[in-house]
Motif scaffolding. Sequence first.
Motif, mmCIF file in Angstrom:
data_model
loop_
_atom_site.group_PDB
_atom_site.id
_atom_site.type_symbol
_atom_site.label_atom_id
_atom_site.label_comp_id
_atom_site.label_asym_id
_atom_site.label_seq_id
_atom_site.Cartn_x
_atom_site.Cartn_y
_atom_site.Cartn_z
ATOM 1 N N ARG A 68 0.842 -1.186 0.000
ATOM 2 C CA ARG A 68 0.000 0.000 0.000
ATOM 3 C C ARG A 68 0.885 1.245 0.000
ATOM 4 O O ARG A 68 1.776 1.401 0.807
ATOM 5 C CB ARG A 68 -0.919 0.000 1.211
ATOM 6 N N LYS B 178 -4.895 2.305 -8.563
ATOM 7 C CA LYS B 178 -5.511 1.722 -7.373
ATOM 8 C C LYS B 178 -6.342 0.512 -7.782
ATOM 9 O O LYS B 178 -6.858 0.428 -8.894
ATOM 10 C CB LYS B 178 -6.392 2.743 -6.650
ATOM 11 N N SER C 80 -8.034 -3.503 -5.822
ATOM 12 C CA SER C 80 -8.268 -4.300 -4.627
ATOM 13 C C SER C 80 -7.598 -5.644 -4.829
ATOM 14 O O SER C 80 -7.837 -6.320 -5.837
ATOM 15 C CB SER C 80 -9.772 -4.480 -4.389
ATOM 16 N N GLN D 103 -7.751 -2.940 -0.045
ATOM 17 C CA GLN D 103 -7.515 -1.867 -0.984
ATOM 18 C C GLN D 103 -6.005 -1.715 -1.167
ATOM 19 O O GLN D 103 -5.234 -1.835 -0.211
ATOM 20 C CB GLN D 103 -8.121 -0.566 -0.463
#
Length: 298
Positions: free
Chosen positions: A31, A76, A78, A83
């Motif tokens: 992330r 971005k 998932s 996420q």
Amino acid sequence: MQRSKTPPWLLKLVSVLLVLAHFLSPTALRRSTLCAVLPPGRAQLPIVGDTFRLLSPKTMGSYQIASREKWGPVWKTSLLFKQAVFVTGSKLLDEAFREEVRKKTSAFFPPHHKKMFGPNSLLVQSGPFHAQLRRTIQQSLTPQAVSEYEQLIVAEVDAFLASCKSRDGAFALVPELRALMVKVALRVLFGQAASEEQVAKLVEDVTTWSKGLLSAPLTFIPWSTAARAMRARACVAAMLGEWIARCRNGAAGQRSLLARLVNSVDEETGEALSDDAIVDNVFTLIFAGSDTTASSIA
């Protein structure tokens, strides 16, 4: 007999296989904390997002290429029920890794995959230890070091092309390319010291191990894919342990990738890689290079 000419584009891709292994790997699943505003992007499926597209050997390469063309170098999505921001490109990844050392970020991998890769893998580590691993491993993957493996790589590629030309009819290319990438990686790892029989057995075990990455984590069932994968991993780890001991004792050549990993020392801490760290990251390098590169070439 005239030697078959290897396509330059294939040689280029194969020769940088190990140098780019960690850039093409699921390390990009971390992330991002580089910016407050999330980049563009949209997951294909709810909840699981793009997990299946990324982890499938058939689509992991095309997924990254298509997503980069559509969204740019950062997008971005998932993944693995979380996420995530996908970061590509050496410059952006270097920036992300520098940021990772300064901030409290962490890598996320399911417990099954942590067992498959090992606790010292670059993929499952975060923060200062991850940075230390990268610094130490990169010493073995400099352009000069990789250039010394060129003859080994060319020989394997020429043999593969000759085998393809001798076949009659159609055949599945991706599995063959994946096996080639694994064999090339193992040849670079051990050099000429390993026999063809040893390399063939390692290719078989690594292939069995890699199938377990996409299987259900049913390691408690002896005949399950996951259990077979863990047994194959143990076989590869045992052979690696023997060769690491030979390298430390000076009984093996010092120009192979394995010998370089054994002799690498982190410039900042003065620490060398442990045997377990070498084993875990050998699996990481082989997986990242073989599956992604094979899918991309195909």
